[in-house]
Write a protein that holds these residues in place. Structure first.
Motif, PDB file in Angstrom:
ATOM      1  N   GLU A  37      31.330  50.727  46.566  1.00 32.18           N
ATOM      2  CA  GLU A  37      32.375  50.483  45.581  1.00 32.18           C
ATOM      3  C   GLU A  37      33.801  50.614  46.110  1.00 32.18           C
ATOM      4  O   GLU A  37      34.675  49.833  45.718  1.00 32.18           O
ATOM      5  N   ARG A  40      34.664  47.290  47.641  1.00 38.82           N
ATOM      6  CA  ARG A  40      34.917  46.272  46.608  1.00 38.82           C
ATOM      7  C   ARG A  40      36.304  46.433  46.007  1.00 38.82           C
ATOM      8  O   ARG A  40      37.043  45.459  45.824  1.00 38.82           O
ATOM      9  N   MET A  41      36.677  47.675  45.711  1.00 37.33           N
ATOM     10  CA  MET A  41      37.965  47.910  45.073  1.00 37.33           C
ATOM     11  C   MET A  41      39.118  47.660  46.035  1.00 37.33           C
ATOM     12  O   MET A  41      40.204  47.234  45.608  1.00 37.33           O
ATOM     13  N   ASN A  43      39.219  45.313  48.202  1.00 39.93           N
ATOM     14  CA  ASN A  43      39.424  43.868  48.111  1.00 39.93           C
ATOM     15  C   ASN A  43      40.117  43.489  46.808  1.00 39.93           C
ATOM     16  O   ASN A  43      41.045  42.658  46.780  1.00 39.93           O
ATOM     17  N   GLN A  44      39.677  44.087  45.725  1.00 41.18           N
ATOM     18  CA  GLN A  44      40.242  43.748  44.415  1.00 41.18           C
ATOM     19  C   GLN A  44      41.708  44.106  44.326  1.00 41.18           C
ATOM     20  O   GLN A  44      42.534  43.305  43.854  1.00 41.18           O
ATOM     21  N   LEU A  45      42.078  45.285  44.769  1.00 42.18           N
ATOM     22  CA  LEU A  45      43.464  45.732  44.629  1.00 42.18           C
ATOM     23  C   LEU A  45      44.406  44.971  45.546  1.00 42.18           C
ATOM     24  O   LEU A  45      45.580  44.762  45.204  1.00 42.18           O
ATOM     25  N   THR A  46      43.922  44.594  46.719  1.00 46.48           N
ATOM     26  CA  THR A  46      44.799  43.876  47.656  1.00 46.48           C
ATOM     27  C   THR A  46      44.767  42.373  47.444  1.00 46.48           C
ATOM     28  O   THR A  46      45.629  41.659  47.963  1.00 46.48           O
ATOM     29  N   GLY A  47      43.771  41.890  46.701  1.00 42.92           N
ATOM     30  CA  GLY A  47      43.636  40.457  46.526  1.00 42.92           C
ATOM     31  C   GLY A  47      43.215  39.748  47.792  1.00 42.92           C
ATOM     32  O   GLY A  47      43.378  38.536  47.916  1.00 42.92           O
ATOM     33  N   GLU A  49      40.103  39.624  51.074  1.00 40.54           N
ATOM     34  CA  GLU A  49      38.761  40.027  51.489  1.00 40.54           C
ATOM     35  C   GLU A  49      38.871  40.871  52.760  1.00 40.54           C
ATOM     36  O   GLU A  49      38.604  40.418  53.878  1.00 40.54           O
TER      37      GLU A  49
END
Length: 380
Positions: A37, A40-41, A43-47, A49
């Motif tokens: 997790e 995953r986060m 990647n999500q927070l930075t926009g 991969e």
């Protein structure tokens, strides 16, 4: 971790950091989720991969978790891979759960200088492959004794996690989350790690130097009876602590031998372990009783309330009154709570509701299982 701290922004932009999770039969699902997790986060927070991950098994076939959940991996260990980091995820009965094929594949990664790690009891698999020799190692307390006895060249400790050069190992439960946050901090800086922690409503990022709580009777009662005997004496003499010299005499060993046993198997001095027992008792009394702090200090063997408060704040990270502030008023069992006709209450829910009236309710700080309907705010 080797090759992960250079802060090469261009390299990071070119391709993501690739992580493989090798699932050993009966692995712990919670440890796996706690390891994935944070990636995953990130990647999500930075926009971007920044990370990719794959689940692996010995033959590419489904693997059973210790709770009976079956997951289909993305690939087999024999397939072509190019990982930056591979983490072994294990759980119960680890000494019998892995195969020679998995060990051989891990050894091949070691020869290629791929960074390796383990979650929960996975360190035992890496040790069996000879990949933790002369490295510091953390593992769930259930397999620490087996590691210490079977692999003397592995430098076992009782820390929550250890990052030693190109190896990273940790205990189970939600601890992989904290180890991965430290990895992310090394690679991307503290602000991103803090932001991920906030997203997971994680109160703080735990340090690698923190010790895991070890149920001594479960781990050492057979292998180290003298140590277990001393620990039981300590537990039975909280209000009037026994001097270490007397404890050693009662166990039939010297004080120096006693200190060596504690350092080797628990990673701390006898005095520190004794103090933790007393502070744990104090925390339970603060939550379960209306006794004053002065009374609790006396009941737990402290010479004064001031000394008790100072020790409690140092080791618990908060003053004694904070434990009392978090105590919730339990509802009376005689009070009937309106239940809608369509609501279905399970036996577990009923039992938990009844347990709210018990003095031991909420004593232990833990991370609730996500699907527990009565877990409340998790501040217990």
């Amino acid at each position: 971790m080797t090759g992960s701290t250079d802060g090469d922004a261009v390299g990071q932009a070119a391709r993501p950091y690739r992580v493989g999770f090798l699932l050993i039969e009966n692995y712990t699902l919670m440890a796996l989720a706690s390891g994935i997790e944070p990636l995953r986060m990130a990647n999500q927070l930075t926009g971007s991969e920044l990370y990719t991950w794959q689940l692996l098994s010995a033959d590419g076939q489904p693997v059973n978790a210790s709770d009976g959940v079956t997951l289909m991996p993305d690939a087999a260990v024999g397939d072509s891979h190019d990982f930056d980091l591979v983490l072994v995820v294990a759980g119960i009965d680890v000494t019998q759960s892995f195969s020679s094929g998995e060990v051989s594949w891990l050894r091949s990664l070691g020869r290629k200088q791929v960074a390796l790690g383990a979650l929960c009891t996975g360190a035992y698999v890496l040790a069996s492959a000879g990949l933790l020799d002369d490295y510091g190692c953390s593992a769930h307390w259930e397999c620490l004794a087996a590691l210490q006895e079977g692999f003397p060249r592995v430098h076992c400790n009782n820390r929550l996690f250890t990052i030693d050069r190109d190896r990273m190992t940790c205990t189970g439960g939600e601890v992989p989350l904290h180890m991965m946050l430290h990895l992310l901090c090394r690679r991307h800086g503290q602000p991103l790690a803090d932001a991920i922690s906030d997203m997971f409503v994680c109160e703080r990022i735990r340090e690698d130097s923190e010790q895991q709580p070890v149920p001594l009777r479960h781990q050492l009662a057979v292998a180290q009876p003298k140590l277990a005997e001393v620990a039981q004496l300590m537990e039975a003499n909280i209000e009037e602590p026994i001097e270490l010299r007397e404890l050693a005499q009662l166990a039939g060993i010297s004080r120096r031998q006693l200190e060596r046993l504690f350092f080797k198997h628990l990673g701390c001095t006898p005095s520190r372990y004794y103090l933790k027992l007393r502070l744990d008792r104090a925390r339970r009394l603060l939550k379960q009783t209306s006794c004053s702090i002065v009374e609790i200090a006396s009941m737990c063997g402290f010479v004064s309330a001031t000394h008790f408060s100072r020790c409690y704040r140092k080791y618990m990270g908060a003053p004694p009154r904070s434990a009392r502030a978090n105590v919730r008023t339990a509802p009376s069992l005689n009070q009937s709570t309106p239940v809608q006709a369509f609501e279905l209450r399970s036996p577990a829910s009923e039992a938990l509701q009844r347990a709210r009236a018990e003095p031991t309710f909420g004593v232990f700080t833990y991370t609730p299982v996500p699907d527990d309907p009565d877990s409340g705010s998790g501040t217990g």
